[in-house]
Design a protein around this motif. Structure first.
Motif, PDB file in Angstrom:
ATOM      1  N   PRO A 180      18.457  32.918  89.420  1.00  0.00           N
ATOM      2  CA  PRO A 180      17.711  32.472  90.562  1.00  0.00           C
ATOM      3  C   PRO A 180      18.535  32.122  91.794  1.00  0.00           C
ATOM      4  O   PRO A 180      19.748  32.002  91.686  1.00  0.00           O
ATOM      5  CB  PRO A 180      17.259  30.823  90.068  1.00  0.00           C
ATOM      6  CG  PRO A 180      18.199  30.405  89.073  1.00  0.00           C
ATOM      7  CD  PRO A 180      18.630  31.537  88.402  1.00  0.00           C
ATOM      8  N   TYR A 181      17.990  32.256  93.034  1.00  0.00           N
ATOM      9  CA  TYR A 181      18.637  32.096  94.075  1.00  0.00           C
ATOM     10  C   TYR A 181      18.319  30.574  94.480  1.00  0.00           C
ATOM     11  O   TYR A 181      17.433  30.134  94.654  1.00  0.00           O
ATOM     12  CB  TYR A 181      18.076  32.918  95.333  1.00  0.00           C
ATOM     13  CG  TYR A 181      17.826  34.551  94.823  1.00  0.00           C
ATOM     14  CD1 TYR A 181      18.870  34.998  94.017  1.00  0.00           C
ATOM     15  CD2 TYR A 181      16.701  35.026  95.183  1.00  0.00           C
ATOM     16  CE1 TYR A 181      18.797  36.296  93.715  1.00  0.00           C
ATOM     17  CE2 TYR A 181      16.688  36.259  94.758  1.00  0.00           C
ATOM     18  CZ  TYR A 181      17.431  36.973  94.007  1.00  0.00           C
ATOM     19  OH  TYR A 181      17.217  38.114  93.790  1.00  0.00           O
ATOM     20  N   ASP A 182      19.562  29.768  94.744  1.00  0.00           N
ATOM     21  CA  ASP A 182      19.353  28.419  94.827  1.00  0.00           C
ATOM     22  C   ASP A 182      19.622  28.033  96.357  1.00  0.00           C
ATOM     23  O   ASP A 182      20.689  27.967  96.775  1.00  0.00           O
ATOM     24  CB  ASP A 182      20.382  27.642  93.965  1.00  0.00           C
ATOM     25  CG  ASP A 182      20.049  26.269  94.016  1.00  0.00           C
ATOM     26  OD1 ASP A 182      19.171  25.761  94.467  1.00  0.00           O
ATOM     27  OD2 ASP A 182      21.103  25.372  93.708  1.00  0.00           O
ATOM     28  N   HIS A 183      18.583  27.587  97.149  1.00  0.00           N
ATOM     29  CA  HIS A 183      18.556  27.400  98.294  1.00  0.00           C
ATOM     30  C   HIS A 183      17.501  26.764  99.007  1.00  0.00           C
ATOM     31  O   HIS A 183      16.269  26.958  98.504  1.00  0.00           O
ATOM     32  CB  HIS A 183      18.979  28.587  99.384  1.00  0.00           C
ATOM     33  CG  HIS A 183      19.118  28.550 100.800  1.00  0.00           C
ATOM     34  ND1 HIS A 183      18.291  27.783 101.647  1.00  0.00           N
ATOM     35  CD2 HIS A 183      20.445  28.311 101.368  1.00  0.00           C
ATOM     36  CE1 HIS A 183      18.990  27.708 102.876  1.00  0.00           C
ATOM     37  NE2 HIS A 183      20.306  28.002 102.752  1.00  0.00           N
ATOM     38  N   PRO A 184      17.793  25.528  99.654  1.00  0.00           N
ATOM     39  CA  PRO A 184      16.365  24.691  99.825  1.00  0.00           C
ATOM     40  C   PRO A 184      15.366  25.603 100.821  1.00  0.00           C
ATOM     41  O   PRO A 184      14.171  24.816 100.822  1.00  0.00           O
ATOM     42  CB  PRO A 184      17.115  23.579 100.475  1.00  0.00           C
ATOM     43  CG  PRO A 184      18.290  23.951 101.067  1.00  0.00           C
ATOM     44  CD  PRO A 184      18.862  25.028 100.062  1.00  0.00           C
ATOM     45  N   HIS A 185      15.580  26.520 101.351  1.00  0.00           N
ATOM     46  CA  HIS A 185      14.773  27.135 102.334  1.00  0.00           C
ATOM     47  C   HIS A 185      14.433  28.458 101.774  1.00  0.00           C
ATOM     48  O   HIS A 185      13.753  29.405 102.420  1.00  0.00           O
ATOM     49  CB  HIS A 185      15.121  27.292 103.835  1.00  0.00           C
ATOM     50  CG  HIS A 185      15.442  25.968 104.482  1.00  0.00           C
ATOM     51  ND1 HIS A 185      14.227  25.067 104.642  1.00  0.00           N
ATOM     52  CD2 HIS A 185      16.476  25.318 104.997  1.00  0.00           C
ATOM     53  CE1 HIS A 185      14.640  23.949 105.295  1.00  0.00           C
ATOM     54  NE2 HIS A 185      15.945  24.044 105.590  1.00  0.00           N
ATOM     55  N   LEU A 186      14.417  28.882 100.460  1.00  0.00           N
ATOM     56  CA  LEU A 186      14.291  30.164  99.901  1.00  0.00           C
ATOM     57  C   LEU A 186      13.313  29.828  98.660  1.00  0.00           C
ATOM     58  O   LEU A 186      13.546  28.760  97.908  1.00  0.00           O
ATOM     59  CB  LEU A 186      15.346  30.775  99.253  1.00  0.00           C
ATOM     60  CG  LEU A 186      16.353  31.386 100.254  1.00  0.00           C
ATOM     61  CD1 LEU A 186      17.413  31.911  99.670  1.00  0.00           C
ATOM     62  CD2 LEU A 186      15.347  32.537 100.964  1.00  0.00           C
ATOM     63  N   VAL A 187      12.231  30.539  98.657  1.00  0.00           N
ATOM     64  CA  VAL A 187      11.410  30.467  97.416  1.00  0.00           C
ATOM     65  C   VAL A 187      12.326  30.795  96.150  1.00  0.00           C
ATOM     66  O   VAL A 187      12.874  31.575  96.093  1.00  0.00           O
ATOM     67  CB  VAL A 187      10.349  31.378  97.441  1.00  0.00           C
ATOM     68  CG1 VAL A 187       9.193  31.362  96.156  1.00  0.00           C
ATOM     69  CG2 VAL A 187       9.176  30.913  98.765  1.00  0.00           C
ATOM     70  N   THR A 188      12.403  30.028  95.252  1.00  0.00           N
ATOM     71  CA  THR A 188      12.995  30.077  93.936  1.00  0.00           C
ATOM     72  C   THR A 188      12.492  31.464  93.371  1.00  0.00           C
ATOM     73  O   THR A 188      11.336  31.549  92.921  1.00  0.00           O
ATOM     74  CB  THR A 188      12.959  28.894  92.927  1.00  0.00           C
ATOM     75  OG1 THR A 188      13.376  27.895  93.748  1.00  0.00           O
ATOM     76  CG2 THR A 188      13.912  29.090  91.825  1.00  0.00           C
TER      77      THR A 188
END
Length: 573
Positions: free
Chosen positions: A51-59
């Motif tokens: 998964p891409y872990d970023h608060p402004h990215l849809v997981t």
């Protein structure tokens, strides 16, 4: 719908365009949960490992192949709407809202998880690729998420240029057409837009510069001018003109403090009278001594006469001053000079919090030119166009003109996000009416399509009957008496339904057809389960009003209610 992808994901319904590929709500039959599926824009081998872990990215949970087409499996964000759809529904966003979106995009540009160095093709953000969803605090668009991974680059996929075009669309409500298409609603965001779009002279703005500018817009400086620093030990100017009165040595410090306080609070009329009646050759200390020592009967009468003269002179001065103020105000009101917001607006007194207004535009075209306002303080004059919801103070009329509109967008954002079909309007003080306007810009929330038919937000009273659906806002709890009557009630008690959101019906739908069509549209576009309501217990409902058909907006309110017609309690799941 009903299609099974990769033998695991059952497609339920489309969620929106989301860019070139359509996103779908799907049921993961293996884990028994809802996910979002979207046809990938690149070969899965070129995508960063999930998964891409970023608060402004849809997981992103996974990438699967089905019939030689790569599909991205992502988290399902309930209540989300993409930026393109939001602007189409509710109009352009405030500059501060757009700045928040820009900061979210730039934070992804700087994040290693965005795909830097992983062979991801350069691509920029687009309005349909930005989701706005409710946050934990209940703000309906407080959470900003990107569907696609934005990577900084150059040439055709320049992310900063794409960001500029996206923010232009968000704040203006349309795509930039050419180099001469200057922004008109951008306010403080305008100069940065010019640089992002490559129109300003010199090198294009960098990511760091854009972040700093957007952060300033989101959290503007509160001090617009340097405050003069005062020496704590200095005395006010008028204290030097009044010699200190001798005091006993034992109370020197107390005397100094009392002398400073007394001199600061003395009225101008009393000081002027005392200086005019007291002989210049007699020191103030001597005069004070005579008032405190025994004297002849004539000596007793002299201070009383002097005090009487001072009182008479002070009263006469006050009467003359008040008369001069009345004359000045009456003269200014008569000749139109000094009115708080200028002759075009027409008001002779400053707006107050909660004032409802009617706006008559020159030529009859909405939101063009300066509106002429009339005030209905009780907000009961039929169908007001808007209501004063906030004020923005300023240090000068020029500052009010420069910063007032953008600051009003910020101050009214919360109430506008909870309503549908409204806009912000700044009523800015005139140059010669700045003081009359109490040195502040009035922030008015007005109907984007037509009148508002009553008070808004905190100005509404519990138990009041809605004159129209235009004043209903998200999470309002309703006591429904009939199809025509609904009352605003507290969500802490029992109620019949709760407002979840809004949608618009097709132009061809008549008012008579609206109730049935609205129920269907709300069940499809604002389903209660997206807000956490159990579909086995709750169902979608709607409310329509004639005002939306008179204005041509065809806006309807989507609600949730119990399937058995029983009452609800609490503010939702």
């Amino acid at each position: 719908m009903g299609r099974l992808v990769a033998g695991r994901y059952l497609l339920l319904r489309p969620l929106g365009s989301g860019g070139p590929g359509r996103a779908w709500l799907a049921h993961d039959q293996r884990l028994g949960c809802e996910v979002a599926l979207k046809a990938a824009r690149a070969d899965p081998r070129n995508l960063p490992p999930p998964p891409y872990d970023h608060p402004h990215l849809v997981t992103v949970h996974d990438v699967v192949e089905h019939e030689d087409v790569p599909w991205t499996v992502m988290e399902y964000v309930a209540g989300a709407v993409d930026l393109r759809e939001l602007v189409a529904r509710r109009g352009p966003r405030a500059p501060a809202d757009c700045a928040r979106i820009g900061l979210a995009v730039l934070s992804v540009l700087d994040a290693p998880a965005a795909g830097h160095g992983r062979g991801v093709p350069h691509r920029g953000v687009a309005p349909a690729g930005i989701l706005l969803a409710p946050d934990r605090g209940g703000a309906p668009y407080g959470r900003i998420l990107l569907l696609d991974h934005v990577v900084a680059g150059s040439g055709e996929g320049d992310a900063l240029l794409a960001l500029g075009r996206t923010l232009y669309y968000a704040v203006e409500g349309r795509e930039p057409s050419d180099d001469r298409d200057v922004p008109v609603r951008a306010g403080a965001l305008g100069p940065l837009l010019e640089r992002l779009l490559g129109r300003a002279p010199g090198p294009r703005v960098t990511v760091a510069e854009a972040e700093a500018e957007l952060a300033w817009i989101v959290t503007p400086q509160t001090e617009t001018y340097a405050r003069p620093r005062t020496d704590p030990g200095s005395q006010p100017p008028w204290s030097a003109a009044r010699p200190s009165v001798p005091r006993p040595a034992t109370s020197a410090s107390t005397s100094a403090s009392a002398s400073t306080s007394a001199s600061a609070s003395a009225s101008a009329s009393t000081s002027a009278s005392a200086s005019a009646t007291a002989p210049s050759s007699v020191p103030a200390s001597a005069s004070a001594d005579r008032r405190t020592t025994t004297a002849s009967p004539a000596g007793h009468r002299r201070p009383r006469l002097r005090a009487l003269r001072a009182a008479l002179a002070g009263g006469l001065g006050l009467a003359l001053a008040l008369g001069g103020v009345w004359y000045a105000l009456a003269d200014r009101a008569a000749d139109g000079a000094g009115t708080p917001y200028g002759d075009a607006v027409g008001l002779v007194a400053p707006l107050e919090d909660g004032d409802c207004v009617r706006a008559r535009r020159p030529g009859g075209t909405r939101f063009t030119g300066t509106p002429r306002l009339t005030v209905d303080p009780a907000c009961r004059g039929g169908a007001p166009d808007g209501q004063v919801m906030a004020f923005v103070p300023a240090s000068s009329a020029e500052e009010a003109r420069r910063q007032g509109p953008a600051r009003c967008e910020e101050r009214t954002r919360e109430v506008r996000d909870r309503l549908a079909g409204v806009r912000s309007m700044a009523v800015v003080p005139a140059e010669d009416g700045f003081e009359t306007a109490l040195r502040r810009t009035a922030c008015v929330v007005v109907g984007a399509d037509g009148p508002l038919y009553g008070p808004l937000g905190r100005h509404r009273e519990p138990g009041s009957v809605f004159a129209d659906t235009a004043t209903m806002q998200r999470r309002d709890c309703l006591d429904v008496r009939s199809t025509r009557e609904a009352r605003l009630v507290s969500c802490s008690g029992r109620y019949d339904s709760q407002v979840l959101g809004f949608t618009r019906l097709a132009p061809g739908v008549t008012l008579a057809e609206a109730p049935a069509a609205a129920d269907t549209a709300c069940a499809r576009q604002v389903p209660p389960r997206d807000y956490g309501f159990d579909p086995s217990l709750y169902e979608s409902g709607s409310r329509t009003a004639a005002g939306a058909w008179k204005s041509g907006s065809h806006l309807v309110v989507c609600t949730v209610q119990r399937q058995n017609g029983g009452t609800m309690e609490g503010n939702g799941p």
